[in-house]
Design an enzyme around this catalytic site. Sequence first.
Site, PDB file in Angstrom:
ATOM      1  N   ALA A 173      -1.988   0.815   8.906  1.00 51.44           N
ATOM      2  CA  ALA A 173      -2.367  -0.575   9.180  1.00 51.44           C
ATOM      3  C   ALA A 173      -3.224  -1.160   8.059  1.00 51.44           C
ATOM      4  O   ALA A 173      -2.713  -1.811   7.145  1.00 51.44           O
ATOM      5  CB  ALA A 173      -3.090  -0.659  10.532  1.00 51.44           C
ATOM      6  N   ARG A 174      -4.532  -0.917   8.100  1.00 55.59           N
ATOM      7  CA  ARG A 174      -5.466  -1.413   7.086  1.00 55.59           C
ATOM      8  C   ARG A 174      -6.504  -0.334   6.808  1.00 55.59           C
ATOM      9  O   ARG A 174      -7.015   0.312   7.734  1.00 55.59           O
ATOM     10  CB  ARG A 174      -6.176  -2.696   7.558  1.00 55.59           C
ATOM     11  CG  ARG A 174      -5.306  -3.938   7.512  1.00 55.59           C
ATOM     12  CD  ARG A 174      -5.029  -4.368   6.070  1.00 55.59           C
ATOM     13  NE  ARG A 174      -4.296  -5.620   5.972  1.00 55.59           N
ATOM     14  CZ  ARG A 174      -2.975  -5.710   5.918  1.00 55.59           C
ATOM     15  NH1 ARG A 174      -2.233  -4.601   5.984  1.00 55.59           N
ATOM     16  NH2 ARG A 174      -2.393  -6.889   5.792  1.00 55.59           N
ATOM     17  N   HIS A 226       0.700   2.523   0.230  1.00 58.25           N
ATOM     18  CA  HIS A 226       0.979   1.289   0.983  1.00 58.25           C
ATOM     19  C   HIS A 226       2.465   0.924   0.931  1.00 58.25           C
ATOM     20  O   HIS A 226       2.841  -0.190   0.549  1.00 58.25           O
ATOM     21  CB  HIS A 226       0.135   0.122   0.467  1.00 58.25           C
ATOM     22  CG  HIS A 226      -0.087  -0.931   1.517  1.00 58.25           C
ATOM     23  ND1 HIS A 226      -1.284  -1.562   1.702  1.00 58.25           N
ATOM     24  CD2 HIS A 226       0.756  -1.462   2.451  1.00 58.25           C
ATOM     25  CE1 HIS A 226      -1.187  -2.447   2.684  1.00 58.25           C
ATOM     26  NE2 HIS A 226       0.054  -2.399   3.163  1.00 58.25           N
ATOM     27  N   GLU A 229      -7.123  -2.030  -2.590  1.00 57.33           N
ATOM     28  CA  GLU A 229      -5.796  -1.713  -3.134  1.00 57.33           C
ATOM     29  C   GLU A 229      -5.403  -2.704  -4.220  1.00 57.33           C
ATOM     30  O   GLU A 229      -5.588  -3.918  -4.014  1.00 57.33           O
ATOM     31  CB  GLU A 229      -4.753  -1.755  -1.999  1.00 57.33           C
ATOM     32  CG  GLU A 229      -5.016  -0.746  -0.914  1.00 57.33           C
ATOM     33  CD  GLU A 229      -4.122  -0.933   0.302  1.00 57.33           C
ATOM     34  OE1 GLU A 229      -4.061  -0.026   1.133  1.00 57.33           O
ATOM     35  OE2 GLU A 229      -3.489  -2.004   0.429  1.00 57.33           O
TER      36      GLU A 229
END
Length: 315
Positions: free
Chosen positions: A231-232, A282, A261
């Site tokens: 997710a994050r 990611h 990121e």
Amino acid sequence: MERIVFLERTTFRANFRRPDFAHEWIDYGETSAADVVERLRDATIAICNKLPLRQAELSRLPKLKLIAVAATGVDNIDLDYCRRRGLAVCNTRGYATHSVPEHALMLLLALRRNLLSYRQDVEGGEWQAAKQFCLLAHPIHELHGSTLGVIGYGALGRAMEQLARGVGMQVLISERKNAESLRAGRVPFAEVLKRSEVISLHCPLTADTRDLIAVAELQSMKRSALLINTARGNLVNEIALVTALQTGQIAGAGFDVLSNEPPRDGNPLLDLNLPNFILTPHIAWSSDEAMQTLADQLVANLEAFVRGEPQNLVA
């Protein structure tokens, strides 16, 4: 005529058809924060992915009418300022409902079956030197019959539940942390942490979810538990996670996201060389099929806005 500026075109492999209204379309492969204002100076529509767009930049762009985010998460956009100014923001939704849960399941399978450790053993010649046909150097656990805790029950959380039930897992759907009431079908957050063999995160990053999993939460999990985050990055306190993995507080973790990121200035998880930790860059969202679905939906969002029928608005 609308002037559309795509600030981060190289983050996609998909084909973006041109919208069905009079427009000028300009692509930039990537854009630095210093270039945002100059590139959007005459734009009426901006397309971005993860590039931060804050009040400092947006206040200098009076012609801008719409920010189209080529993603679901919008924590990179100053939504409060956009609402005050009347600047529309739309996102794309549901495009990765297969890609992200499949990636999470891949991480989960690799960790439960100690895939990295066995690969290292083969590369190191351990199997070749074994006295029997198989090498039983590390424990292997089935997914069937184990318990998955899903935190974040939107489209991705529901898809993750479906995949997990398909391989015979029991699924607990978490209520929000510190919730005062319990919705039907939900389990208290603290109970999900204590009961699950696997925790999979699928919630957005907000002020309430930042450091959702930190020292206390990791300590409350089973020592045999795995933590999956597609997710994050900021949902999990990374320093606390490093300690939990190094001390055996939890059994392993699979992450596709970091707090910053790309991690140009380093990150404690980048240096975590452990067979029970998997980090991917990611990419959970980025199957070719998901990218094309996103591209088609994004252009449909632009057309709906210009028609006066905006969709997927978040501001």
